[in-house]
Write a protein that holds these residues in place. Structure first.
Motif, PDB file in Angstrom:
ATOM      1  N   GLU A  66     -62.251 -23.609  33.188  1.00  0.00           N
ATOM      2  CA  GLU A  66     -63.588 -23.281  33.699  1.00  0.00           C
ATOM      3  C   GLU A  66     -64.239 -24.447  34.438  1.00  0.00           C
ATOM      4  O   GLU A  66     -65.161 -24.240  35.225  1.00  0.00           O
ATOM      5  N   SER A  93     -58.676 -23.801  28.101  1.00  0.00           N
ATOM      6  CA  SER A  93     -60.134 -23.750  28.146  1.00  0.00           C
ATOM      7  C   SER A  93     -60.730 -24.868  27.323  1.00  0.00           C
ATOM      8  O   SER A  93     -60.547 -24.920  26.099  1.00  0.00           O
ATOM      9  N   GLU A 202     -70.065 -21.638  29.982  1.00  0.00           N
ATOM     10  CA  GLU A 202     -69.455 -20.996  31.145  1.00  0.00           C
ATOM     11  C   GLU A 202     -70.526 -20.597  32.160  1.00  0.00           C
ATOM     12  O   GLU A 202     -70.313 -20.694  33.378  1.00  0.00           O
ATOM     13  N   THR A 206     -70.445 -21.908  35.980  1.00  0.00           N
ATOM     14  CA  THR A 206     -70.310 -20.916  37.049  1.00  0.00           C
ATOM     15  C   THR A 206     -71.411 -21.055  38.082  1.00  0.00           C
ATOM     16  O   THR A 206     -71.166 -21.022  39.293  1.00  0.00           O
TER      17      THR A 206
END
Length: 307
Positions: A66, A93, A202, A206
């Motif tokens: 990520e 991850s 996350e 993002t």
């Protein structure tokens, strides 16, 4: 193919070409290597030297997670093809590790430990004993670097460090190989945009990635979008500040970043400064302001001004 380089040297000093030859020789003595490969200039130089020394027994490996922008993964694939080295992509991850998520001063230690662990798994699958990385001789002197502790503990081979290849040497060797990333600015992992002490999630990763995509689309080359828990602090290099003040860009950045979930969008008038929200990150970005997080007072006079 080895580049045609000038091996001349100042008195008592090895040239970048001579250091490159020493690295090729040391890599050639191994049965094979897996190169921890980001597609940045350091790991690309190691990959090119390893490909020369070992041929098909040199493998570049990129760990997808990520914290890696999709654009950087695409770039790694492209550069590996440019070099002509086999390229493997593995996944993991960092968000599975609560110590990483907590985002303390050792975040990069936890990240690098996991990332290099995946490299060793790949090496075992390929029956290769050596994992190497792009740590160069300039890195250890750059302050708080917990990621280097992981490299040492896992006994990763750092051929650039072992043969005193400095950052300037790296770029010279990259030029000799005519690598397209020879002048590429450092691109640290996305978690470096989140201030120390603020959890890495996350959602935050993002929106930072998408926010930086907006700046890239507008043609900015050296920049960061720092996520101060809903406040986006845009940093651009000093020679790009004028472009950042263009009213069309200001409106576009405000609208796009607000749509991404940021409550406020600001432009840091001090300009781009590596590591301005954390002690350091995966690419060695660091701050001179110590270990105190900058979440509570974004505009504190304590944070580095880029001087």
């Amino acid at each position: 193919m080895q580049p045609d380089v000038d091996s001349s040297t100042d008195e008592g000093t090895r040239s970048a070409a001579q250091k490159a030859e020493a690295v090729r020789t040391s890599l050639g003595e191994r049965d094979g290597v897996v190169v921890a490969f980001s597609g940045g200039v350091d790991s690309s130089v190691v990959a090119a030297l390893a490909r020369d020394a070992l041929g098909d027994r040199a493998v570049a490996c990129t760990a997808r997670s990520e914290t890696l922008p999709e654009s950087e993964l695409d770039e790694a694939r492209r550069v590996a093809e440019e070099i002509g080295i086999r390229h493997e992509v593995v996944e993991f991850s960092e968000l599975d590790n609560p110590d990483f998520v907590a985002n303390d001063g050792d975040r990069c230690y936890h990240c690098r430990t996991m990332r290099l662990g995946r490299m060793y798994e790949t090496a075992r699958e390929l029956d290769i004993d050596t994992v190497c990385d792009g740590t160069n001789a300039s890195d250890p002197g750059e302050g708080h670097r917990p990621g280097l502790r992981a490299v040492e503990e896992l006994e990763v081979f750092s051929p650039l460090l072992a043969h005193d290849v400095t950052k300037d040497d790296v770029r010279a060797i990259a030029d000799d190989y005519d690598l397209s990333v020879a002048d590429k600015p450092s691109m640290a992992c996305l978690s470096s945009r989140i201030p120390t002490g603020l959890e890495v999630t996350e959602e935050r990763l993002t929106r930072v990635e998408k926010a930086e995509r907006v700046l890239r689309t507008w043609g900015f080359s050296q920049f960061r979008v720092r996520d101060h828990d809903g406040l986006a602090r845009i940093e651009v290099s000093r020679d790009e500040l004028e472009a950042a003040l263009d009213i069309d860009f200001v409106e576009a950045a405000r609208d796009h970043l607000t749509d991404l979930g940021f409550d406020h969008v600001t432009l840091d008038m001090h300009g781009y400064k590596t590591g301005s929200v954390s002690p350091e990150d995966d690419e060695g970005e660091r701050t001179e302001s110590g270990d105190e997080p900058l979440v509570e007072d974004v505009f504190s006079t304590e944070y580095p001004t880029g001087e």
